[in-house]
Each structure stands twice: as C-alpha cells, then as structure tokens.
Design an enzyme around this catalytic site. Sequence first.
Site, mmCIF file in Angstrom:
data_model
loop_
_atom_site.group_PDB
_atom_site.id
_atom_site.type_symbol
_atom_site.label_atom_id
_atom_site.label_comp_id
_atom_site.label_asym_id
_atom_site.label_seq_id
_atom_site.Cartn_x
_atom_site.Cartn_y
_atom_site.Cartn_z
ATOM 1 N N ARG A 1 12.814 4.210 13.203
ATOM 2 C CA ARG A 1 11.658 5.099 13.142
ATOM 3 C C ARG A 1 10.709 4.833 14.337
ATOM 4 N NH1 ARG A 1 9.327 4.893 7.257
ATOM 5 N NH2 ARG A 1 8.273 6.765 8.037
ATOM 6 N N SER B 1 13.226 2.773 3.748
ATOM 7 C CA SER B 1 13.713 3.354 4.993
ATOM 8 C C SER B 1 14.153 2.223 5.928
ATOM 9 C CB SER B 1 12.599 4.173 5.651
ATOM 10 O OG SER B 1 11.529 3.321 6.042
ATOM 11 N N TYR C 1 11.669 8.695 1.906
ATOM 12 C CA TYR C 1 11.541 7.665 0.878
ATOM 13 C C TYR C 1 12.260 7.989 -0.432
ATOM 14 C CZ TYR C 1 7.922 6.020 4.073
ATOM 15 O OH TYR C 1 7.253 5.565 5.188
ATOM 16 N N ASN D 1 8.214 -5.522 -0.625
ATOM 17 C CA ASN D 1 8.110 -4.361 0.256
ATOM 18 C C ASN D 1 6.626 -4.242 0.597
ATOM 19 O OD1 ASN D 1 7.885 -1.974 1.590
ATOM 20 N ND2 ASN D 1 9.249 -0.827 0.234
ATOM 21 N N ARG E 1 6.789 0.634 13.995
ATOM 22 C CA ARG E 1 7.424 0.086 12.783
ATOM 23 C C ARG E 1 8.526 -0.925 13.115
ATOM 24 N NH1 ARG E 1 5.766 3.656 8.469
ATOM 25 N NH2 ARG E 1 5.418 5.748 9.261
ATOM 26 N N ALA F 1 3.124 -0.624 5.001
ATOM 27 C CA ALA F 1 2.712 -0.699 6.410
ATOM 28 C C ALA F 1 2.146 -2.071 6.782
ATOM 29 C CB ALA F 1 1.687 0.391 6.709
ATOM 30 N N GLU G 1 12.726 -9.544 2.190
ATOM 31 C CA GLU G 1 11.960 -8.364 2.641
ATOM 32 C C GLU G 1 12.767 -7.110 2.301
ATOM 33 O OE1 GLU G 1 11.774 -7.992 6.884
ATOM 34 O OE2 GLU G 1 10.081 -6.592 6.826
ATOM 35 N N HIS H 1 12.818 -2.720 2.373
ATOM 36 C CA HIS H 1 12.263 -1.413 2.757
ATOM 37 C C HIS H 1 13.199 -0.306 2.325
ATOM 38 C CE1 HIS H 1 9.084 -3.160 5.158
ATOM 39 N NE2 HIS H 1 9.980 -3.990 5.676
ATOM 40 N N ARG I 1 5.748 12.575 -2.072
ATOM 41 C CA ARG I 1 5.740 13.120 -0.706
ATOM 42 C C ARG I 1 6.892 12.521 0.082
ATOM 43 N NH1 ARG I 1 1.654 10.935 2.412
ATOM 44 N NH2 ARG I 1 2.300 12.402 4.001
ATOM 45 N N PRO J 1 0.788 -1.222 0.000
ATOM 46 C CA PRO J 1 0.000 0.000 0.000
ATOM 47 C C PRO J 1 0.825 1.280 0.000
ATOM 48 C CG PRO J 1 -0.901 -1.560 1.560
ATOM 49 C CD PRO J 1 0.364 -2.162 1.048
ATOM 50 N N ASN J 2 0.373 2.205 -0.799
ATOM 51 C CA ASN J 2 0.882 3.576 -0.885
ATOM 52 C C ASN J 2 2.203 3.720 -1.637
ATOM 53 O OD1 ASN J 2 -1.290 4.812 0.638
ATOM 54 N ND2 ASN J 2 -0.435 3.763 2.417
HETATM 55 O O1 CA2 Z 1 10.523 2.043 4.103
HETATM 56 C C1 CA2 Z 1 9.690 1.370 3.474
HETATM 57 O O2 CA2 Z 1 9.893 0.923 2.354
HETATM 58 C C2 CA2 Z 1 8.313 1.126 4.101
HETATM 59 O O3 CA2 Z 1 7.888 -0.179 3.740
HETATM 60 C C3 CA2 Z 1 7.377 2.164 3.539
HETATM 61 C C4 CA2 Z 1 5.983 2.109 4.184
HETATM 62 C C5 CA2 Z 1 6.074 2.150 5.688
HETATM 63 O O4 CA2 Z 1 4.780 2.012 6.277
HETATM 64 C C6 CA2 Z 1 6.984 1.075 6.229
HETATM 65 O O5 CA2 Z 1 7.069 1.225 7.630
HETATM 66 C C7 CA2 Z 1 8.370 1.181 5.626
HETATM 67 C C8 CA2 Z 1 5.146 3.312 3.746
HETATM 68 C C9 CA2 Z 1 5.009 3.500 2.281
HETATM 69 C C10 CA2 Z 1 4.406 4.850 2.080
HETATM 70 O O6 CA2 Z 1 4.740 5.291 0.824
HETATM 71 C C11 CA2 Z 1 4.662 6.625 0.601
HETATM 72 C C12 CA2 Z 1 4.708 7.015 -0.691
HETATM 73 C C13 CA2 Z 1 4.663 8.338 -0.991
HETATM 74 C C14 CA2 Z 1 4.582 9.273 -0.017
HETATM 75 C C15 CA2 Z 1 4.525 8.886 1.277
HETATM 76 C C16 CA2 Z 1 4.576 7.548 1.593
#
Ligand code: CA2
Length: 149
Positions: free
Chosen positions: A111, A106, A27, A78, A115, A81, A102, A104, A22, A14-15
């Site tokens: 953090r 970040s 990221y 990846n 997380r 969340a 796995e 990521h 953003r 997701p996302n």
């Molecule tokens: O660091 C990573 O790759 C994460 O998997 C990214 C997830 C976060 O919930 C994990 O803890 C770590 C969040 C992805 C959100 O993606 C965004 C994309 C654009 C703007 C903001 C967030």
Amino acid sequence: MTADTADILLLSGPNLNLLGTREPEIYGTETLAEHVATATKAAENNGLILEHFQSNHEGEMVEAIHAARGRVAAIVINPGALTHYSWALHDALATYAGIIVELHLSNPKARESWRHVSVVAPLASGSIVGFGGVGYRLAIEAVAVKLRK
Ligand code: CA2
C-alpha cells in the site's frame, strides 16, 4: 477490561471498531466482533483462553500492554495506524517478555509508502499480513505453536 487470567491478549488499535462499515475492498466485510469470535474459537481449539481489548487511544493501548506483563503468555496485536509511528507502543511492547505476533488484515507493504514502516515488527516473533480475517486464526495458531515449544 481484563480477566484475571488469560493466555492471549488480542489487542485492536484505532478505527478497527468500524470494520465492516467502510472500505470492504481493503478490509473485508466482517466486523471486529466476528474477527474476535474467530480468534476466540481458534484459541479454544488449542486449549487457550483469549481476551480482547480495542481502543482508539494510544495511551490505553500502552496501558493494556503494561497490564499484560507477567499475566498473559502472548499478545496478538493489530495496532492499526499506530503501527507506523507509535514509539510509545514500541516501547511498551519492548517491556513485555511474552510472545508478540503482529497482525494486519491488509498487506501494508503493498500500500502507500507511509505504511511500509512498522515500529512494532522488530519486537514481534512474526507478522501475519494480507490474509484478511483468516489472519486472526493464523495468528492464534502461530501463538499456539510457539507456546507448545
Ligand atoms: O490492515 C490492517 O489491519 C491495518 O492495521 C488497518 C489500519 C491501517 O492504518 C494499517 O496500515 C493496516 C487501519 C484500520 C482502519 O480500519 C477501518 C475500519 C473501517 C473502515 C475503514 C477503516
């Protein structure tokens, strides 16, 4: 969504489709398409075929893992969340006999405390975290090394 044959399934949760729009300080500025291109090139350099699937829906992620069973040799995931709470994803990955890495962008351990838990990590050969977009290349290299063994 999926080709008949592939060696590696890159799964994005997701996302991640919004990457590059953003929070670049966390990221980076690259888009998901750019990360997929990096991973695809790394796979090709190792003679491997990669397919990618992104979803904002837990159930679709589960179904993509089911469809990978017996079909692809490795999953690089990846989970976004979902990493931190999706036991459905955990259970789906537990049914998958191939290599799991796995990934990521970040470093979740650096953090917020929520997380710090990953329900995916116990099922993975290893986790690559905190290296931003470079992690996509490193994850594919890790799979290639494991497949050569
Ligand atoms: O660091 C990573 O790759 C994460 O998997 C990214 C997830 C976060 O919930 C994990 O803890 C770590 C969040 C992805 C959100 O993606 C965004 C994309 C654009 C703007 C903001 C967030």
